[in-house]
Design an enzyme around this catalytic site. Sequence first.
Site, PDB file in Angstrom:
ATOM      1  N   LEU A 227      45.290  41.150  40.172  1.00 14.18           N
ATOM      2  CA  LEU A 227      44.775  42.364  40.803  1.00 14.18           C
ATOM      3  C   LEU A 227      43.467  42.673  40.095  1.00 14.18           C
ATOM      4  O   LEU A 227      43.411  42.694  38.866  1.00 14.18           O
ATOM      5  CB  LEU A 227      45.764  43.523  40.644  1.00 14.18           C
ATOM      6  N   ASP A 228      42.408  42.879  40.855  1.00 13.64           N
ATOM      7  CA  ASP A 228      41.091  43.080  40.274  1.00 13.64           C
ATOM      8  C   ASP A 228      41.106  44.149  39.187  1.00 13.64           C
ATOM      9  O   ASP A 228      41.856  45.127  39.270  1.00 13.64           O
ATOM     10  CB  ASP A 228      40.077  43.498  41.349  1.00 13.64           C
ATOM     11  N   THR A 229      40.239  43.978  38.215  1.00 13.12           N
ATOM     12  CA  THR A 229      40.132  44.947  37.122  1.00 13.12           C
ATOM     13  C   THR A 229      39.839  46.347  37.646  1.00 13.12           C
ATOM     14  O   THR A 229      40.397  47.340  37.153  1.00 13.12           O
ATOM     15  CB  THR A 229      39.019  44.523  36.138  1.00 13.12           C
ATOM     16  N   ASP A 230      38.998  46.448  38.670  1.00 11.42           N
ATOM     17  CA  ASP A 230      38.627  47.760  39.192  1.00 11.42           C
ATOM     18  C   ASP A 230      39.521  48.214  40.342  1.00 11.42           C
ATOM     19  O   ASP A 230      39.203  49.157  41.062  1.00 11.42           O
ATOM     20  CB  ASP A 230      37.154  47.773  39.630  1.00 11.42           C
ATOM     21  N   SER A 231      40.666  47.542  40.513  1.00 10.34           N
ATOM     22  CA  SER A 231      41.667  47.972  41.487  1.00 10.34           C
ATOM     23  C   SER A 231      42.919  48.437  40.756  1.00 10.34           C
ATOM     24  O   SER A 231      43.150  48.086  39.602  1.00 10.34           O
ATOM     25  CB  SER A 231      42.017  46.824  42.448  1.00 10.34           C
TER      26      SER A 231
END
Length: 248
Positions: free
Chosen positions: A112-116
Amino acid sequence: MSRDIHTPGGERLQKVLAAAGLGSRRACEDMIIQGRVSVDGQRVRELGTRVDPEHQRVEVDGQPLQLDSSKITLALHKPFGVVSTMADPDGRPCLAEYVERRPERLFHVGRLDTDSEGLILLSNDGELANRLAHPSLEVPKTYVATVEGKMPASLGRALKAGIELDDGMAAVDSLKVLEQTPTQTLVEIVIHSGRNRIVRRLLGQAGFPVTRLVRTRIGPIRLGDLKVGRTRVLGRVEVSALMADLGM
């Protein structure tokens, strides 16, 4: 030709089913009598049947049950800014910090993306993790995205039809507008592709940059009301549903 699947010294089948969260002992007995339960591929109707839950395959309505108590899968509500790794050489916050008190050797399932934010799974079940991460067995994932601008209804049809990205065509399974103002739109997207930052890239390519992205579901597993930074152990019924989705 039927085989003898009875295991002397094992646990009564209805007790195993009840312990897996399928209902009361009586309800589980009814499942057996109705012929809904099989052990090692053989339908069982005898209430006195004993099984070894650690080594025999038990299915209800064709869906396998995860009965190996040594295997565990957790749901984590990953916060914004946390890297989806168990260790980070740059010292950034990572997933291991949220399970450091657990005795099992856990590894993350997918990314899961760092900014998600939102749902990510951690497990010590290697087969489950490998299947879930395999490109040919992509399970649908649900996201709630906040995007800039007021999204027209026609965009949902376009995204389902597919949009050309730099690494090929990509499409969503479904898109639903949840809330809308003149300056932003809240949408729910279901997509099975596991390509890197696929939701952000799709919406950005369509002209609606994502300002916040939360994953709320992976296959049958829901984030629910799990608070940010907290974990919960998946129940056996949940894991069994996930296994069924993965063809295990």
